[in-house]
Each structure stands twice: as structure tokens, then as C-alpha cells.
Design an enzyme around this catalytic site. Structure first.
Site, PDB file in Angstrom:
ATOM      1  CG  MET A   8      -3.536  10.570   1.046  1.00  0.00           C
ATOM      2  SD  MET A   8      -4.327   9.168   0.214  1.00  0.00           S
ATOM      3  CE  MET A   8      -5.386  10.034  -0.960  1.00  0.00           C
ATOM      4  CB  VAL A  43      -2.789   6.458   4.213  1.00  0.00           C
ATOM      5  CG1 VAL A  43      -4.262   6.683   4.456  1.00  0.00           C
ATOM      6  CG2 VAL A  43      -2.294   7.372   3.109  1.00  0.00           C
ATOM      7  CB  CYS A  44      -0.418  10.761   7.080  1.00  0.00           C
ATOM      8  SG  CYS A  44       1.343  10.634   6.746  1.00  0.00           S
ATOM      9  CG  HIS A  45       0.384  15.451   2.743  1.00  0.00           C
ATOM     10  ND1 HIS A  45      -0.483  15.702   1.699  1.00  0.00           N
ATOM     11  CD2 HIS A  45       1.534  16.104   2.445  1.00  0.00           C
ATOM     12  CE1 HIS A  45       0.119  16.476   0.813  1.00  0.00           C
ATOM     13  NE2 HIS A  45       1.346  16.732   1.248  1.00  0.00           N
TER      14      HIS A  45
END
Length: 98
Positions: free
Chosen positions: A90, A62-64
């Protein structure tokens, strides 16, 4: 590359499933909240932290918004890891954070 939605991840966590989540955002971003239990490894350090990961496990990355995690998944796949990209990162996450 495999992908999973934030809703699917949240449902799995709510059912008590043990997930291996890697958050590749920068420290300042993670300070605003991360998925509970996620392992924080900034994208730039991922290559140096491979010994911390287990090739027999599946990892959700996961990242932004999904771009950096996509790159991380490509890299990890090339190193023999079983990975799944969290669609939308996210920004798509509405569950609890820590």
C-alpha cells in the site's frame, strides 16, 4: 514468485478488469483504506480462511510494504494457490481506496 506493480494493478482496475485481491494487513491498517473490492484476511488468519479462497483463481496479495504479502504468497503457493505479490504494498498504491 510472481510480482506486479501497484501501477499495473491500478491500470487493470481502471480498465474494469475483475481482480481478486487479498489484503493481509491488520484491521487497524485496513481501516485507513484498502484497494476497492479487496478481501481482508489478516496474515495471522490466512491459514484458517483457505476455504474462502478458490484455487482456480489468481490472487494478488497486498500488505503495507510488501513483506507480509511476500510471506502470504509463499504460504498460499505451498497450498496450491496461484498468487502474485503486489510490489511495495500500500505504500506504493496511489489509486483510490475504500
Amino acid at each position: 514468485m510472481k510480482e506486479i506493480s501497484a501501477m499495473e494493478v491500478e491500470e487493470k482496475l481502471n480498465k474494469g478488469e475483475k481482480l481478486n485481491i487479498i489484503d493481509v494487513r491488520e484491521t487497524e491498517e485496513v481501516a485507513e483504506g484498502k484497494i476497492p473490492g479487496a478481501l481482508h484476511i489478516p496474515l495471522g488468519l490466512l491459514g484458517f480462511r483457505l476455504e474462502d479462497l478458490d484455487r482456480s483463481k489468481n490472487y494478488i496479495v497486498v500488505c503495507h510494504s510488501g513483506g507480509r504479502s511476500y510471506m502470504a504468497c509463499q504460504f498460499l503457493e505451498s497450498q496450491g494457490f496461484d498468487v502474485t505479490n503486489l510490489e511495495g504494498g500500500m505504500m506504493a498504491w496511489s489509486g483510490e481506496t475504500e
